[in-house]
Scaffold this motif. Structure first.
Motif, PDB file in Angstrom:
ATOM      1  N   VAL A  16       0.833  -1.197   0.000  1.00  0.00           N
ATOM      2  CA  VAL A  16       0.000   0.000   0.000  1.00  0.00           C
ATOM      3  C   VAL A  16       0.871   1.252   0.000  1.00  0.00           C
ATOM      4  O   VAL A  16       0.650   2.187  -0.786  1.00  0.00           O
ATOM      5  CB  VAL A  16      -0.949   0.003   1.206  1.00  0.00           C
ATOM      6  CG1 VAL A  16      -1.707   1.327   1.298  1.00  0.00           C
ATOM      7  CG2 VAL A  16      -1.933  -1.156   1.124  1.00  0.00           C
ATOM      8  N   VAL A  17       1.867   1.278   0.870  1.00  0.00           N
ATOM      9  CA  VAL A  17       2.727   2.452   0.976  1.00  0.00           C
ATOM     10  C   VAL A  17       3.460   2.708  -0.333  1.00  0.00           C
ATOM     11  O   VAL A  17       3.510   3.846  -0.832  1.00  0.00           O
ATOM     12  CB  VAL A  17       3.732   2.266   2.132  1.00  0.00           C
ATOM     13  CG1 VAL A  17       4.709   3.440   2.185  1.00  0.00           C
ATOM     14  CG2 VAL A  17       3.002   2.129   3.461  1.00  0.00           C
ATOM     15  N   ILE A  18       4.017   1.664  -0.935  1.00  0.00           N
ATOM     16  CA  ILE A  18       4.781   1.825  -2.170  1.00  0.00           C
ATOM     17  C   ILE A  18       3.876   2.305  -3.302  1.00  0.00           C
ATOM     18  O   ILE A  18       4.230   3.236  -4.040  1.00  0.00           O
ATOM     19  CB  ILE A  18       5.472   0.499  -2.547  1.00  0.00           C
ATOM     20  CG1 ILE A  18       6.574   0.173  -1.535  1.00  0.00           C
ATOM     21  CG2 ILE A  18       6.050   0.561  -3.955  1.00  0.00           C
ATOM     22  CD1 ILE A  18       7.171  -1.215  -1.704  1.00  0.00           C
ATOM     23  N   VAL A  54      -8.518   3.950   4.070  1.00  0.00           N
ATOM     24  CA  VAL A  54      -9.274   2.711   4.305  1.00  0.00           C
ATOM     25  C   VAL A  54      -8.421   1.459   4.145  1.00  0.00           C
ATOM     26  O   VAL A  54      -8.875   0.365   4.481  1.00  0.00           O
ATOM     27  CB  VAL A  54     -10.500   2.625   3.367  1.00  0.00           C
ATOM     28  CG1 VAL A  54     -11.452   3.770   3.641  1.00  0.00           C
ATOM     29  CG2 VAL A  54     -10.087   2.594   1.912  1.00  0.00           C
ATOM     30  N   LEU A  55      -7.192   1.617   3.647  1.00  0.00           N
ATOM     31  CA  LEU A  55      -6.324   0.454   3.484  1.00  0.00           C
ATOM     32  C   LEU A  55      -5.236   0.357   4.540  1.00  0.00           C
ATOM     33  O   LEU A  55      -4.764  -0.741   4.843  1.00  0.00           O
ATOM     34  CB  LEU A  55      -5.653   0.480   2.100  1.00  0.00           C
ATOM     35  CG  LEU A  55      -6.506   0.099   0.890  1.00  0.00           C
ATOM     36  CD1 LEU A  55      -5.724   0.350  -0.401  1.00  0.00           C
ATOM     37  CD2 LEU A  55      -6.952  -1.357   0.957  1.00  0.00           C
ATOM     38  N   VAL A 158      -6.144  -9.673  -1.135  1.00  0.00           N
ATOM     39  CA  VAL A 158      -6.518  -9.890  -2.549  1.00  0.00           C
ATOM     40  C   VAL A 158      -7.892  -9.299  -2.811  1.00  0.00           C
ATOM     41  O   VAL A 158      -8.128  -8.653  -3.844  1.00  0.00           O
ATOM     42  CB  VAL A 158      -6.486 -11.395  -2.887  1.00  0.00           C
ATOM     43  CG1 VAL A 158      -7.120 -11.647  -4.255  1.00  0.00           C
ATOM     44  CG2 VAL A 158      -5.053 -11.918  -2.879  1.00  0.00           C
ATOM     45  N   MET A 159      -8.824  -9.521  -1.892  1.00  0.00           N
ATOM     46  CA  MET A 159     -10.170  -8.976  -2.034  1.00  0.00           C
ATOM     47  C   MET A 159     -10.134  -7.455  -2.142  1.00  0.00           C
ATOM     48  O   MET A 159     -10.733  -6.866  -3.064  1.00  0.00           O
ATOM     49  CB  MET A 159     -11.026  -9.400  -0.840  1.00  0.00           C
ATOM     50  CG  MET A 159     -12.397  -8.759  -0.792  1.00  0.00           C
ATOM     51  SD  MET A 159     -13.397  -9.288   0.643  1.00  0.00           S
ATOM     52  CE  MET A 159     -12.420  -8.609   1.991  1.00  0.00           C
ATOM     53  N   ASN A 160      -9.420  -6.808  -1.233  1.00  0.00           N
ATOM     54  CA  ASN A 160      -9.381  -5.345  -1.241  1.00  0.00           C
ATOM     55  C   ASN A 160      -8.715  -4.794  -2.497  1.00  0.00           C
ATOM     56  O   ASN A 160      -9.213  -3.844  -3.118  1.00  0.00           O
ATOM     57  CB  ASN A 160      -8.654  -4.841   0.003  1.00  0.00           C
ATOM     58  CG  ASN A 160      -9.480  -5.014   1.269  1.00  0.00           C
ATOM     59  OD1 ASN A 160     -10.688  -5.216   1.209  1.00  0.00           O
ATOM     60  ND2 ASN A 160      -8.829  -4.952   2.417  1.00  0.00           N
ATOM     61  N   TRP A 161      -7.604  -5.396  -2.895  1.00  0.00           N
ATOM     62  CA  TRP A 161      -6.905  -4.898  -4.074  1.00  0.00           C
ATOM     63  C   TRP A 161      -7.694  -5.163  -5.348  1.00  0.00           C
ATOM     64  O   TRP A 161      -7.644  -4.366  -6.303  1.00  0.00           O
ATOM     65  CB  TRP A 161      -5.504  -5.510  -4.170  1.00  0.00           C
ATOM     66  CG  TRP A 161      -4.497  -4.772  -3.362  1.00  0.00           C
ATOM     67  CD1 TRP A 161      -3.905  -5.190  -2.204  1.00  0.00           C
ATOM     68  CD2 TRP A 161      -3.970  -3.470  -3.620  1.00  0.00           C
ATOM     69  NE1 TRP A 161      -3.034  -4.236  -1.731  1.00  0.00           N
ATOM     70  CE2 TRP A 161      -3.054  -3.169  -2.579  1.00  0.00           C
ATOM     71  CE3 TRP A 161      -4.176  -2.533  -4.624  1.00  0.00           C
ATOM     72  CZ2 TRP A 161      -2.353  -1.963  -2.531  1.00  0.00           C
ATOM     73  CZ3 TRP A 161      -3.477  -1.321  -4.577  1.00  0.00           C
ATOM     74  CH2 TRP A 161      -2.579  -1.054  -3.543  1.00  0.00           C
ATOM     75  N   SER A 162      -8.419  -6.259  -5.405  1.00  0.00           N
ATOM     76  CA  SER A 162      -9.239  -6.515  -6.587  1.00  0.00           C
ATOM     77  C   SER A 162     -10.313  -5.446  -6.735  1.00  0.00           C
ATOM     78  O   SER A 162     -10.645  -5.030  -7.856  1.00  0.00           O
ATOM     79  CB  SER A 162      -9.885  -7.906  -6.500  1.00  0.00           C
ATOM     80  OG  SER A 162     -10.874  -7.963  -5.481  1.00  0.00           O
ATOM     81  N   MET A 163     -10.860  -4.988  -5.619  1.00  0.00           N
ATOM     82  CA  MET A 163     -11.867  -3.932  -5.673  1.00  0.00           C
ATOM     83  C   MET A 163     -11.259  -2.609  -6.133  1.00  0.00           C
ATOM     84  O   MET A 163     -11.857  -1.880  -6.934  1.00  0.00           O
ATOM     85  CB  MET A 163     -12.524  -3.766  -4.303  1.00  0.00           C
ATOM     86  CG  MET A 163     -13.208  -5.006  -3.765  1.00  0.00           C
ATOM     87  SD  MET A 163     -14.560  -5.599  -4.806  1.00  0.00           S
ATOM     88  CE  MET A 163     -15.885  -4.510  -4.317  1.00  0.00           C
ATOM     89  N   VAL A 164     -10.067  -2.294  -5.662  1.00  0.00           N
ATOM     90  CA  VAL A 164      -9.400  -1.051  -6.072  1.00  0.00           C
ATOM     91  C   VAL A 164      -9.097  -1.070  -7.568  1.00  0.00           C
ATOM     92  O   VAL A 164      -9.415  -0.117  -8.303  1.00  0.00           O
ATOM     93  CB  VAL A 164      -8.105  -0.835  -5.270  1.00  0.00           C
ATOM     94  CG1 VAL A 164      -7.339   0.372  -5.813  1.00  0.00           C
ATOM     95  CG2 VAL A 164      -8.410  -0.635  -3.791  1.00  0.00           C
ATOM     96  N   ILE A 165      -8.467  -2.135  -8.040  1.00  0.00           N
ATOM     97  CA  ILE A 165      -8.054  -2.212  -9.446  1.00  0.00           C
ATOM     98  C   ILE A 165      -9.273  -2.189 -10.368  1.00  0.00           C
ATOM     99  O   ILE A 165      -9.297  -1.466 -11.374  1.00  0.00           O
ATOM    100  CB  ILE A 165      -7.202  -3.473  -9.678  1.00  0.00           C
ATOM    101  CG1 ILE A 165      -5.892  -3.363  -8.907  1.00  0.00           C
ATOM    102  CG2 ILE A 165      -6.930  -3.676 -11.164  1.00  0.00           C
ATOM    103  CD1 ILE A 165      -5.077  -4.644  -8.900  1.00  0.00           C
TER     104      ILE A 165
END
Length: 294
Positions: A16-18, A54-55, A158-165
């Motif tokens: 997230v930070v990167i 939120v992340l 994976v769930m959270n990043w899939s929603m973002v992308i």
């Protein structure tokens, strides 16, 4: 309590930070070369900041221990944050922020590679875009899948990043202000795409709200952050967040896409107007005459 306490990550994530730092640095570098209005800059920073909050803050504890808080998190990840980033139209600034040598050596060839182009053509197809946007919501809210995602931290990310992308891809497609081409979809199709995403969200939100049994017992098993809130009330609030704010974001997106359509039509930049070979003032006069005769 120290306000900085809430900015501390509940579960630190270098990813997230990167990612946030790279996006911020590229935008700061690029906006010096690309013309970015103050309103667009505010929109970009608001969207990026919302995703980070939120992340990667203490709020993540509540997202993991209350269903309605989890729905609020995904409302930001899938709708609000990507919406405001796409609304800023930051593509030119982000591209300009990449060093020229890197664009020539790495970015250009990567985007021109056939697998990348095919993948983008598939995910940006209007039917696929709507199916992914709505389908991911349904998939992660399917009770057995949701249980696994909330118990396994790797699947949770994976769930959270899939929603973002997916949110970034969808809103980038819908809020594109250009005619087609160079935009992937015509203005009319962009309006239809975002409207098509509304009924399934309403249906799922209403189902969760009106279901008389607890659909997501994982929050009771792992312990709830708000003990004064009953499981059914928690579930009903979560259903309402999907039903009303989630659908309203799509309505706002449709209105913005419709505004782009009207603006492009008034300027004679639609494909059919360019093919007609008429001057903009002649096209306007023709539309006026057609209105008078109807």
């Amino acid at each position: 309590m120290n306000p900085l306490y809430w900015l501390e990550p509940w579960e630190p994530s270098p990813t997230v930070v990167i990612c946030v730092l790279i996006a911020a640095v590229l935008f700061v570098r690029g906006k010096r070369h690309a013309r970015i209005s103050l309103a667009r800059q505010i929109s970009f920073w608001f969207g990026l900041g919302a995703l980070y909050v939120v992340l990667h803050t203490r709020l993540d504890y509540f997202f993991e221990h209350e269903f309605f808080m989890h729905r609020a998190q995904h409302l930001v990840l899938h709708h609000l944050g990507p919406f405001f980033i796409a609304l800023a139209y930051p593509g030119a600034a982000l591209r300009a922020g990449i060093p020229f040598a890197w664009r020539q050596r790495f970015v250009g060839p990567a985007l021109a590679a056939r697998p990348v182009r095919v993948a983008l053509d598939v995910v940006m197809h209007p039917v696929v875009a709507v199916t992914l946007f709505v389908g991911l919501i349904y998939f992660w809210l399917f009770s057995p899948v949701h249980l696994l995602a909330m118990l396994d931290w790797r699947l949770y990310r994976v769930m959270n990043w899939s929603m973002v992308i997916d949110g970034l891809l969808f809103w980038w497609l819908v809020l594109d202000s250009r005619p087609a081409p160079p935009a992937r979809l015509s203005p009319g199709k962009r309006v239809l795409v975002v409207i098509a995403a509304i009924p399934p969200q309403i249906a799922l939100g209403a189902f969760i709200f009106f279901t008389p049994r607890e659909l997501y017992p994982v929050y009771s098993i792992c312990g709830r952050a708000f003990t004064w809130l009953s499981p059914m009330r928690d579930q009903q609030i979560g259903g309402l967040l999907l039903w009303i704010p989630g659908s309203m974001m799509s309505v706002v997106g449709a209105l913005i896409a419709l505004r782009h359509w009207m603006r492009l039509s008034a300027r004679g930049r639609l494909q059919q107007d360019r093919r007609s070979g008429l001057r903009p003032e002649d096209r306007a006069r023709r539309r006026e005459d057609r209105t008078l005769h109807t």
